[in-house]
Design a protein around this motif. Sequence first.
Motif, PDB file in Angstrom:
ATOM      1  N   LEU A 249      -4.543  44.840 -17.517  1.00  0.00           N
ATOM      2  CA  LEU A 249      -5.069  45.281 -18.911  1.00  0.00           C
ATOM      3  C   LEU A 249      -5.673  44.023 -19.638  1.00  0.00           C
ATOM      4  N   LEU A 250      -4.664  42.808 -19.644  1.00  0.00           N
ATOM      5  CA  LEU A 250      -5.048  41.632 -20.268  1.00  0.00           C
ATOM      6  C   LEU A 250      -6.291  40.918 -19.677  1.00  0.00           C
ATOM      7  N   ILE A 251      -6.259  40.897 -18.544  1.00  0.00           N
ATOM      8  CA  ILE A 251      -7.449  40.491 -17.475  1.00  0.00           C
ATOM      9  C   ILE A 251      -8.835  41.293 -18.022  1.00  0.00           C
ATOM     10  N   LEU A 252      -8.561  42.547 -18.102  1.00  0.00           N
ATOM     11  CA  LEU A 252      -9.634  43.472 -18.236  1.00  0.00           C
ATOM     12  C   LEU A 252     -10.199  43.311 -19.865  1.00  0.00           C
ATOM     13  N   LEU A 253      -9.270  43.136 -20.886  1.00  0.00           N
ATOM     14  CA  LEU A 253      -9.759  42.810 -22.243  1.00  0.00           C
ATOM     15  C   LEU A 253     -10.547  41.450 -22.496  1.00  0.00           C
ATOM     16  N   LEU A 254      -9.734  40.593 -21.508  1.00  0.00           N
ATOM     17  CA  LEU A 254     -10.480  39.126 -21.701  1.00  0.00           C
ATOM     18  C   LEU A 254     -11.887  39.187 -20.956  1.00  0.00           C
ATOM     19  N   GLY A 255     -11.952  39.870 -19.893  1.00  0.00           N
ATOM     20  CA  GLY A 255     -13.351  39.957 -19.333  1.00  0.00           C
ATOM     21  C   GLY A 255     -14.320  40.675 -20.250  1.00  0.00           C
ATOM     22  N   ILE A 256     -13.845  41.632 -20.884  1.00  0.00           N
ATOM     23  CA  ILE A 256     -14.862  42.458 -21.792  1.00  0.00           C
ATOM     24  C   ILE A 256     -14.954  41.627 -23.060  1.00  0.00           C
ATOM     25  N   LEU A 257     -14.175  40.963 -23.635  1.00  0.00           N
ATOM     26  CA  LEU A 257     -14.377  40.021 -24.588  1.00  0.00           C
ATOM     27  C   LEU A 257     -15.301  38.880 -24.749  1.00  0.00           C
ATOM     28  N   PHE A 258     -14.935  38.218 -23.739  1.00  0.00           N
ATOM     29  CA  PHE A 258     -15.562  36.877 -23.378  1.00  0.00           C
ATOM     30  C   PHE A 258     -16.905  37.284 -22.247  1.00  0.00           C
ATOM     31  N   LYS A 259     -17.141  38.513 -22.017  1.00  0.00           N
ATOM     32  CA  LYS A 259     -18.317  38.775 -21.128  1.00  0.00           C
ATOM     33  C   LYS A 259     -18.191  38.043 -19.756  1.00  0.00           C
ATOM     34  N   ILE A 260     -17.214  38.232 -19.177  1.00  0.00           N
ATOM     35  CA  ILE A 260     -17.209  38.061 -17.493  1.00  0.00           C
ATOM     36  C   ILE A 260     -17.081  39.104 -16.708  1.00  0.00           C
ATOM     37  N   PRO A 261     -18.308  39.488 -16.192  1.00  0.00           N
ATOM     38  CA  PRO A 261     -18.309  40.855 -15.494  1.00  0.00           C
ATOM     39  C   PRO A 261     -17.297  41.266 -14.565  1.00  0.00           C
ATOM     40  N   SER A 262     -17.057  40.231 -13.810  1.00  0.00           N
ATOM     41  CA  SER A 262     -16.043  40.268 -12.393  1.00  0.00           C
ATOM     42  C   SER A 262     -14.764  40.573 -12.852  1.00  0.00           C
ATOM     43  N   TRP A 263     -14.425  40.323 -14.140  1.00  0.00           N
ATOM     44  CA  TRP A 263     -12.762  40.487 -14.498  1.00  0.00           C
ATOM     45  C   TRP A 263     -12.390  41.752 -14.646  1.00  0.00           C
ATOM     46  N   PRO A 264     -13.064  42.670 -15.332  1.00  0.00           N
ATOM     47  CA  PRO A 264     -12.859  44.117 -15.368  1.00  0.00           C
ATOM     48  C   PRO A 264     -12.706  44.847 -14.175  1.00  0.00           C
ATOM     49  N   PHE A 265     -13.556  44.641 -13.206  1.00  0.00           N
ATOM     50  CA  PHE A 265     -13.557  44.994 -11.558  1.00  0.00           C
ATOM     51  C   PHE A 265     -12.109  44.569 -10.886  1.00  0.00           C
ATOM     52  N   VAL A 266     -11.911  43.204 -11.223  1.00  0.00           N
ATOM     53  CA  VAL A 266     -10.611  42.758 -10.646  1.00  0.00           C
ATOM     54  C   VAL A 266      -9.446  43.341 -11.191  1.00  0.00           C
ATOM     55  N   ALA A 267      -9.396  43.510 -12.433  1.00  0.00           N
ATOM     56  CA  ALA A 267      -8.240  44.029 -13.183  1.00  0.00           C
ATOM     57  C   ALA A 267      -8.109  45.589 -12.644  1.00  0.00           C
ATOM     58  N   CYS A 268      -9.226  46.386 -12.395  1.00  0.00           N
ATOM     59  CA  CYS A 268      -8.996  47.733 -11.828  1.00  0.00           C
ATOM     60  C   CYS A 268      -8.707  47.767 -10.381  1.00  0.00           C
ATOM     61  N   PHE A 269      -9.169  46.836  -9.760  1.00  0.00           N
ATOM     62  CA  PHE A 269      -8.630  46.468  -8.427  1.00  0.00           C
ATOM     63  C   PHE A 269      -7.150  46.377  -8.155  1.00  0.00           C
ATOM     64  N   ILE A 270      -6.786  45.342  -8.912  1.00  0.00           N
ATOM     65  CA  ILE A 270      -5.195  44.877  -8.654  1.00  0.00           C
ATOM     66  C   ILE A 270      -4.373  46.068  -9.471  1.00  0.00           C
ATOM     67  N   ALA A 271      -4.933  46.788 -10.433  1.00  0.00           N
ATOM     68  CA  ALA A 271      -3.933  47.877 -10.956  1.00  0.00           C
ATOM     69  C   ALA A 271      -4.037  48.878 -10.029  1.00  0.00           C
ATOM     70  N   SER A 272      -5.116  49.327  -9.329  1.00  0.00           N
ATOM     71  CA  SER A 272      -5.150  50.169  -8.350  1.00  0.00           C
ATOM     72  C   SER A 272      -4.047  50.187  -6.979  1.00  0.00           C
ATOM     73  N   CYS A 273      -4.240  48.654  -6.703  1.00  0.00           N
ATOM     74  CA  CYS A 273      -3.402  48.478  -5.512  1.00  0.00           C
ATOM     75  C   CYS A 273      -1.803  48.610  -5.917  1.00  0.00           C
ATOM     76  N   THR A 274      -1.734  48.014  -7.116  1.00  0.00           N
ATOM     77  CA  THR A 274       0.099  48.291  -7.627  1.00  0.00           C
ATOM     78  C   THR A 274       0.296  49.368  -7.850  1.00  0.00           C
ATOM     79  N   ALA A 275      -0.615  50.633  -8.017  1.00  0.00           N
ATOM     80  CA  ALA A 275      -0.419  51.783  -8.037  1.00  0.00           C
ATOM     81  C   ALA A 275      -0.004  52.504  -6.976  1.00  0.00           C
ATOM     82  N   ILE A 276      -0.516  52.177  -5.742  1.00  0.00           N
ATOM     83  CA  ILE A 276      -0.150  52.839  -4.594  1.00  0.00           C
ATOM     84  C   ILE A 276       1.288  53.036  -4.319  1.00  0.00           C
ATOM     85  N   PRO A 277       2.314  52.431  -4.666  1.00  0.00           N
ATOM     86  CA  PRO A 277       3.719  52.672  -4.454  1.00  0.00           C
ATOM     87  C   PRO A 277       4.092  53.643  -5.419  1.00  0.00           C
ATOM     88  N   THR A 278       3.534  54.082  -6.359  1.00  0.00           N
ATOM     89  CA  THR A 278       4.006  55.032  -7.467  1.00  0.00           C
ATOM     90  C   THR A 278       4.048  56.481  -7.002  1.00  0.00           C
TER      91      THR A 278
END
Length: 362
Positions: A249-278
């Motif tokens: 979530l922090l990477i997502l917000l920083l990506g949006i705040l500082f306009k780094i286009p790839s960071w929101p996707f990276v954040a979604c990807f990492i969050a999704s991968c770590t959601a697998i064991p849930t």
Amino acid sequence: MDHKEWIRTEIAAWRAEGVIDDSLATQLLDRYPSHAKRHLWGAAIAGAFGALLIGLGLIAIFAANWQCFGRNERAAIAMAPVLFCGALAILATRKEWRSNAFWEPLGILWCIATGAAVCLISQTYQIDNSVPGLVLLVALLTLPVVWVARSIMTMALWPLFALVWSGSMQDACRDQSGVIILVQSLALLALSIPACIAFHRRTLNKTEKAMGQCLSGLVYAMVLPALIASCLDLDLFEANVGIFWGCSLLILLLGILFKIPSWPFVACFIASCTAIPTVFDSPVCYGISIGMAIAIIAYGTRHLTLRYTNVGTVLLLWLVLAKYCESSISFTLKGIIFINAGAALTALNIVMVKCKKKEASK
């Protein structure tokens, strides 16, 4: 002359005639990369591996013959590669060389040479230095290299020093509070931010920028949870999907705040991968994972972005199908469900591609 070369020639002519400005011309040229630019990436990667091998080879040769030299000779030999790399960087800066095929190997070789020089000089003069102190010294001495060199790999991977230093501090200072080590590690990690900002402000082509953003985002998204878990003595893989989600979530917000286009996707990807064991976790974590998957799909569908839609869809399918696999339903029915899920994913991609084509044609 193929289509891309023709359009690049036209864009250059438009810029020379003043029809378009330099900024627009650069954006258009990035959409139609030349064959030479595409080949430069192969040269940059090969050069990076070559620099790594050269650095390791030099270390091995001098290590085998180290006893043949006196102290002052050893110090001179240790410093020579560092000074040579620095001279090359000064020359390249003055000549305005910006090619990745040059800077990528130079940055890697410079960092290896700096680390080797520190270790060799410490051994030569028998400087009593602890492992955390040695790691910190190498990290601080390579930091200017990361700031100056236009190397994507060194910029993206330098934050790993904070993780290594944290681990060595925990081994060497067992009586020190984990919270204090965590704060110190985060302060060290923060030193990499200027290099990251400098990278994002440089004029780069689209591929270089995307690669650098993805690598740096992945490293930050993995190093932060690892630091928190190791310093607070938590199991990284058991409980603390929440740590990964918080850091994502922090990477997502920083990506949006500082306009780094790839960071929101990276954040979604990492969050999704770590959601697998849930799937095998508490109902609360499982429910959050379902909601996150639906939110990612909704965002991707709304903005016609296939990568978000695919990540969200795959996560949702996994969360649902894994529950089915745990149930007592027959294998025939499970097979039918898998086939329908695969067909739905394929159909969704086809629809998204058609929508994007329609959007582009307007």
